[in-house]
Scaffold this motif. Sequence first.
Motif, PDB file in Angstrom:
ATOM      1  N   GLY A 118     -24.426  43.850  37.050  1.00  0.00           N
ATOM      2  CA  GLY A 118     -23.741  42.784  36.332  1.00  0.00           C
ATOM      3  C   GLY A 118     -22.261  42.992  36.101  1.00  0.00           C
ATOM      4  N   CYS A 119     -21.647  43.952  36.802  1.00  0.00           N
ATOM      5  CA  CYS A 119     -20.226  44.221  36.537  1.00  0.00           C
ATOM      6  C   CYS A 119     -19.304  43.277  37.315  1.00  0.00           C
ATOM      7  CB  CYS A 119     -19.888  45.667  36.869  1.00  0.00           C
ATOM      8  SG  CYS A 119     -19.927  46.052  38.638  1.00  0.00           S
ATOM      9  N   PHE A 120     -19.768  42.788  38.496  1.00  0.00           N
ATOM     10  CA  PHE A 120     -19.026  41.839  39.331  1.00  0.00           C
ATOM     11  C   PHE A 120     -17.638  42.351  39.742  1.00  0.00           C
ATOM     12  CE2 PHE A 120     -21.591  38.936  36.479  1.00  0.00           C
ATOM     13  CZ  PHE A 120     -22.644  38.821  37.379  1.00  0.00           C
ATOM     14  N   GLY A 121     -17.505  43.676  39.811  1.00  0.00           N
ATOM     15  CA  GLY A 121     -16.238  44.230  40.294  1.00  0.00           C
ATOM     16  C   GLY A 121     -15.070  44.049  39.353  1.00  0.00           C
ATOM     17  N   MET A 122     -15.344  43.832  38.079  1.00  0.00           N
ATOM     18  CA  MET A 122     -14.254  43.581  37.132  1.00  0.00           C
ATOM     19  C   MET A 122     -13.382  44.815  36.881  1.00  0.00           C
ATOM     20  SD  MET A 122     -13.857  40.473  36.035  1.00  0.00           S
ATOM     21  CE  MET A 122     -14.174  39.909  37.710  1.00  0.00           C
ATOM     22  N   HIS A 123     -13.840  45.995  37.313  1.00  0.00           N
ATOM     23  CA  HIS A 123     -13.026  47.194  37.118  1.00  0.00           C
ATOM     24  C   HIS A 123     -11.671  47.069  37.812  1.00  0.00           C
ATOM     25  CE1 HIS A 123     -15.502  47.835  40.731  1.00  0.00           C
ATOM     26  NE2 HIS A 123     -14.462  48.485  41.208  1.00  0.00           N
ATOM     27  N   GLU A 124     -11.647  46.491  39.018  1.00  0.00           N
ATOM     28  CA  GLU A 124     -10.370  46.343  39.720  1.00  0.00           C
ATOM     29  C   GLU A 124      -9.460  45.347  39.005  1.00  0.00           C
ATOM     30  OE1 GLU A 124      -8.961  47.843  42.234  1.00  0.00           O
ATOM     31  OE2 GLU A 124     -10.617  49.174  42.765  1.00  0.00           O
ATOM     32  N   TRP A 125     -10.038  44.354  38.396  1.00  0.00           N
ATOM     33  CA  TRP A 125      -9.251  43.381  37.643  1.00  0.00           C
ATOM     34  C   TRP A 125      -8.702  44.016  36.365  1.00  0.00           C
ATOM     35  CZ3 TRP A 125      -8.986  37.970  39.060  1.00  0.00           C
ATOM     36  CH2 TRP A 125      -9.647  37.685  40.257  1.00  0.00           C
ATOM     37  N   ALA A 151      -5.664  37.548  33.996  1.00  0.00           N
ATOM     38  CA  ALA A 151      -6.075  37.976  32.652  1.00  0.00           C
ATOM     39  C   ALA A 151      -7.203  37.097  32.114  1.00  0.00           C
ATOM     40  CB  ALA A 151      -4.875  37.937  31.706  1.00  0.00           C
ATOM     41  N   GLU A 152      -7.157  35.795  32.410  1.00  0.00           N
ATOM     42  CA  GLU A 152      -8.210  34.896  31.951  1.00  0.00           C
ATOM     43  C   GLU A 152      -9.565  35.271  32.554  1.00  0.00           C
ATOM     44  OE1 GLU A 152      -7.071  30.902  32.739  1.00  0.00           O
ATOM     45  OE2 GLU A 152      -5.337  30.936  31.402  1.00  0.00           O
ATOM     46  N   VAL A 153      -9.564  35.705  33.833  1.00  0.00           N
ATOM     47  CA  VAL A 153     -10.812  36.122  34.478  1.00  0.00           C
ATOM     48  C   VAL A 153     -11.384  37.338  33.764  1.00  0.00           C
ATOM     49  CG1 VAL A 153     -11.824  37.033  36.612  1.00  0.00           C
ATOM     50  CG2 VAL A 153     -10.181  35.150  36.722  1.00  0.00           C
ATOM     51  N   ALA A 235     -13.235  42.155  46.585  1.00  0.00           N
ATOM     52  CA  ALA A 235     -13.545  41.559  45.287  1.00  0.00           C
ATOM     53  C   ALA A 235     -12.448  41.778  44.263  1.00  0.00           C
ATOM     54  CB  ALA A 235     -14.857  42.147  44.764  1.00  0.00           C
ATOM     55  N   SER A 236     -11.397  42.452  44.650  1.00  0.00           N
ATOM     56  CA  SER A 236     -10.298  42.737  43.729  1.00  0.00           C
ATOM     57  C   SER A 236      -9.407  41.513  43.579  1.00  0.00           C
ATOM     58  CB  SER A 236      -9.468  43.911  44.270  1.00  0.00           C
ATOM     59  OG  SER A 236      -8.591  43.475  45.295  1.00  0.00           O
ATOM     60  N   PRO A 237      -8.449  41.554  42.663  1.00  0.00           N
ATOM     61  CA  PRO A 237      -7.525  40.418  42.521  1.00  0.00           C
ATOM     62  C   PRO A 237      -6.429  40.374  43.577  1.00  0.00           C
ATOM     63  CG  PRO A 237      -7.046  42.079  40.868  1.00  0.00           C
ATOM     64  CD  PRO A 237      -8.286  42.534  41.577  1.00  0.00           C
ATOM     65  N   TYR A 238      -6.391  41.352  44.475  1.00  0.00           N
ATOM     66  CA  TYR A 238      -5.319  41.396  45.478  1.00  0.00           C
ATOM     67  C   TYR A 238      -5.577  40.412  46.617  1.00  0.00           C
ATOM     68  CZ  TYR A 238      -3.737  45.703  43.248  1.00  0.00           C
ATOM     69  OH  TYR A 238      -3.274  46.624  42.346  1.00  0.00           O
ATOM     70  N   ASP A 239      -4.504  39.880  47.162  1.00  0.00           N
ATOM     71  CA  ASP A 239      -4.563  39.010  48.337  1.00  0.00           C
ATOM     72  C   ASP A 239      -4.244  39.857  49.560  1.00  0.00           C
ATOM     73  OD1 ASP A 239      -4.342  37.166  50.332  1.00  0.00           O
ATOM     74  OD2 ASP A 239      -2.922  35.852  49.298  1.00  0.00           O
ATOM     75  N   LEU A 240      -5.286  40.212  50.322  1.00  0.00           N
ATOM     76  CA  LEU A 240      -5.129  41.069  51.495  1.00  0.00           C
ATOM     77  C   LEU A 240      -5.420  40.306  52.778  1.00  0.00           C
ATOM     78  CD1 LEU A 240      -6.896  44.278  50.090  1.00  0.00           C
ATOM     79  CD2 LEU A 240      -4.454  43.716  50.058  1.00  0.00           C
ATOM     80  N   ALA A 241      -5.214  38.994  52.739  1.00  0.00           N
ATOM     81  CA  ALA A 241      -5.513  38.157  53.895  1.00  0.00           C
ATOM     82  C   ALA A 241      -4.706  38.579  55.115  1.00  0.00           C
ATOM     83  CB  ALA A 241      -5.245  36.695  53.567  1.00  0.00           C
ATOM     84  N   ASP A 242      -3.479  39.066  54.916  1.00  0.00           N
ATOM     85  CA  ASP A 242      -2.657  39.483  56.045  1.00  0.00           C
ATOM     86  C   ASP A 242      -3.231  40.695  56.764  1.00  0.00           C
ATOM     87  OD1 ASP A 242      -0.939  37.425  55.541  1.00  0.00           O
ATOM     88  OD2 ASP A 242       0.639  38.651  54.627  1.00  0.00           O
ATOM     89  N   THR A 252     -15.685  33.197  40.732  1.00  0.00           N
ATOM     90  CA  THR A 252     -16.549  32.020  40.898  1.00  0.00           C
ATOM     91  C   THR A 252     -18.010  32.450  40.931  1.00  0.00           C
ATOM     92  OG1 THR A 252     -16.639  32.116  43.323  1.00  0.00           O
ATOM     93  CG2 THR A 252     -14.736  30.997  42.325  1.00  0.00           C
ATOM     94  N   PRO A 253     -18.942  31.557  40.594  1.00  0.00           N
ATOM     95  CA  PRO A 253     -20.372  31.911  40.672  1.00  0.00           C
ATOM     96  C   PRO A 253     -20.792  32.312  42.081  1.00  0.00           C
ATOM     97  CG  PRO A 253     -20.066  29.917  39.363  1.00  0.00           C
ATOM     98  CD  PRO A 253     -18.724  30.224  39.983  1.00  0.00           C
TER      99      PRO A 253
END
Length: 297
Positions: A118-125, A151-153, A235-242, A252-253
Motif C-alpha cells: 500500500g505504499c504506492f512508491g510515495m517514498h520517492e515523492w 506536494a499535494e500528491v 513511479a517517481s515524480p521525475y519526468d524521464l521521458a527523454d 492516479t488510481p
Amino acid sequence: MNDALSEPAWRARQEAHERRVDEWIAPHLARRKRGAKHPVHDFLFTYYSHRPAQLRRWHPGAGVTLRGADPAGFGPFYVATGGGVTLDTAAVLDRRGDSARWITELLRRTATREAQFGCFGMHEWAMVYRQTQDEVRHNAWPLRLTPAATAEVVEANRIRCSHFDAYRFFTAPARPLNQLTPTRETQHDNEQPGCLHANMDLYKWAYKLSPLVPSELVADCFALAREIRTLDMRASPYDLADLGVAPVAVETPEGRAEYVRHQRDFATRAATLRAALLAALDVARTAHAAEPTLTRK
C-alpha cells in the motif's frame, strides 16, 4: 559437503557470468568515461559499494572445489587442496561472521512477514517534498508535476515507508508524514517482503556475503534490483521521458494499480532469491563444519 568441478565446467560458468555482467557494466563504464549520468541504470553502481570489477569476478561459492585452478586467480580466501582449489570458508566467516549473522537474521525475519503493498512508491515523492527544482536530488531532470502539485500528491496519500535507507532521504518536512520512524537499529523489526527497496537490497546482501555465495546468485539479485530501480523511477515524480522511461502515474488510481501489480511480481521473485541466499549460507556453514577434514597442499 564439497562438490568438485572439472576445469572445463568451472571455466564455462566463469565465462558465462562475465558475459552476462558485461552487458550491464559496459554501458555504465562508457557513460562514466564520457562524464554522462543515467538516473536509472547508474544507481546500482553509485549507491551501492560493489564496484563493476567486483561484480564481474566469478566465485563458485562455499563447498566447491575447482580442479586445475590457481588460488591466486580467485583471491585471498582460496586455498589449494589435494583435489584442487576451494574457498577457505572458515577464514571468510572469521572475518565476516558478525555481518553474515546480521544479514541472516534480517533475511529470515523479513521472509516471515506478510508483504505490504500500500505504499504506492510515495517514498520517492517524499524525497522531493517541498523542494524546488534546483534542490531535488536528480535536478538535471524535471518533475512531471509542479512542486505544489507534487506536494499535494504526498499530502493526499498515507506515507508508510518501512525502509530506513529510503526514509533517511526524505526531506525534513516529509519525515513527520510517515507512519513509521525507521532506524538502522529497528531495521530487523521493520523490513517487509513487499518493499521495493528491501527487495532491491538483496543485491547488497548478496555481494556482502560474497565469496560465500555463488556469483551467479549475486548477478540474479543485481538483475532483479535493476528492474526494481526502473519501476522505482517510473513511479517517481521525475519526468524521464527523454530516456525512454515511461511513467507509472501513481497519483492516479490506474497508476497505483499498475504499481501494485509490478510490486507483487517483484515480491514473489525476491522471495525466491531471499531463500536462495539463506540456502547458500546454510551451505557455507556446512562447508565450514567439514573443513577440518580437508587436506591442504
